[in-house]
Design a protein around this motif. Structure first.
Motif, mmCIF file in Angstrom:
data_model
loop_
_atom_site.group_PDB
_atom_site.id
_atom_site.type_symbol
_atom_site.label_atom_id
_atom_site.label_comp_id
_atom_site.label_asym_id
_atom_site.label_seq_id
_atom_site.Cartn_x
_atom_site.Cartn_y
_atom_site.Cartn_z
ATOM 1 N N ARG A 1 -7.612 20.189 -16.815
ATOM 2 C CA ARG A 1 -6.915 18.956 -16.450
ATOM 3 C C ARG A 1 -7.242 18.454 -15.042
ATOM 4 N NH1 ARG A 1 -1.023 20.603 -19.068
ATOM 5 N NH2 ARG A 1 -1.807 20.836 -21.211
ATOM 6 N N SER B 1 -9.237 15.304 -14.975
ATOM 7 C CA SER B 1 -8.873 14.381 -16.057
ATOM 8 C C SER B 1 -8.988 12.921 -15.628
ATOM 9 C CB SER B 1 -7.460 14.675 -16.549
ATOM 10 O OG SER B 1 -6.507 14.487 -15.517
ATOM 11 N N HIS B 2 -8.793 12.631 -14.344
ATOM 12 C CA HIS B 2 -8.921 11.244 -13.893
ATOM 13 C C HIS B 2 -10.370 10.762 -14.000
ATOM 14 C CE1 HIS B 2 -10.032 13.615 -10.383
ATOM 15 N NE2 HIS B 2 -10.552 12.542 -9.830
ATOM 16 N N ASP C 1 -12.469 11.938 -16.336
ATOM 17 C CA ASP C 1 -12.665 11.749 -17.773
ATOM 18 C C ASP C 1 -12.096 10.403 -18.224
ATOM 19 O OD1 ASP C 1 -13.910 14.194 -18.041
ATOM 20 O OD2 ASP C 1 -12.132 15.233 -18.804
ATOM 21 N N GLU C 2 -10.929 10.049 -17.705
ATOM 22 C CA GLU C 2 -10.334 8.765 -18.080
ATOM 23 C C GLU C 2 -11.200 7.599 -17.609
ATOM 24 O OE1 GLU C 2 -6.131 6.281 -17.870
ATOM 25 O OE2 GLU C 2 -6.428 8.038 -16.591
ATOM 26 N N ALA C 3 -11.736 7.702 -16.401
ATOM 27 C CA ALA C 3 -12.597 6.637 -15.886
ATOM 28 C C ALA C 3 -13.849 6.491 -16.743
ATOM 29 C CB ALA C 3 -12.981 6.923 -14.440
#
Length: 250
Positions: A191, A194-195, A197-199
């Motif tokens: 995690r 994760s930011h 991955d989101e981008a």
């Protein structure tokens, strides 16, 4: 083929595999261990006769391990993912999910948490048709570490009605959200980025998804897809069918 990806949880991973074997697991698979820290303990896990183990030299993240498996096994009929915090309860689950997915669908079990939500999560023991994965060109979206690979497939499945929700295949996903699992180093390692991955997911959705959607539409209109899914939908209806009141258990 089944791919069970694990890191830092040899004892729990063994319990996941035992749950599968207790439910009559008969199809081949591979235990993929991210990194060598617990290699000795992982190699003590009892595996089915048609399974083997691969210990990666370093942690590639769930998505990196998935990508490697797709590169190493590019011609599989299906690509079935199990994580080391998912357990299955239904006998014959593996054949059920593989047949439901076929070559062009995505099937999954019923975790009684996420799978009945309006978002139509492709969650627990997700099985991806091999021809579909090859048509897209990747199993996890390139550039991801751990999160949002399922969001990409969720978008694809919803666009073309490829979801095959096998409600009768019961699973349990322990997790930190409902405190059924403690926060450990494995969750933290997944995690933390994760930011990023989101981008990457948002960038793909904005810049690449329109092209992918157009190319898939051409392929899915082809005769090979129609002849394949005609029988598949009898086994496990698509998400569009389910919205009209049907699902896999009916």
């Amino acid at each position: 083929m089944w791919f069970l990806i694990s890191m830092g949880r040899p004892e729990q991973c063994g319990r996941v595999i035992r749950s599968m074997m207790n439910c009559g697991l008969s199809t081949p698979g591979r235990l993929v261990v991210n990194g060598t820290a617990d290699e000795a303990a992982y190699r003590q896990i009892e595996l089915p006769n048609n399974w083997n183990i691969e210990v990666l030299p370093q942690n590639l993240g769930v998505c990196g391990a998935m990508a490697k498996m797709f590169r190493d096994y590019p011609t599989e009929d299906c690509y079935s993912l199990v994580c080391d915090d998912e357990f299955v309860e239904t006998p014959g689950f593996d054949v059920r999910l593989i047949e439901a997915a076929g070559r062009w669908g995505i099937s999954h079990g019923n975790d009684r948490q996420m799978t009945d939500r309006p978002e139509e999560w492709l969650h627990t023991f997700a099985t991806y048709g091999g021809d579909l994965v090859r048509a897209v060109g990747w199993w996890p979206l390139p550039g991801l570490w751990h999160c949002f690979f399922d969001n990409t497939w969720q978008l694809i499945a919803k666009e073309f009605g490829l979801r095959r929700y096998c409600r009768d295949v019961l699973t349990t996903h322990i997790n930190t959200w409902d405190e059924s699992a403690p926060m450990d180093t494995t969750y933290a390692a997944g995690r933390q980025p994760s930011h990023l991955d989101e981008a990457r997911f948002q960038q793909w959705k904005r810049d690449e998804w329109p092209y992918v959607r157009g190319q898939l539409r051409k392929l899915l209109n082809g005769a090979s897809y129609r002849s394949n899914t005609a029988s598949d939908k009898q086994k496990c209806p698509s998400s569009l069918d389910r919205s009209m009141g049907t699902d896999a258990s009916q």
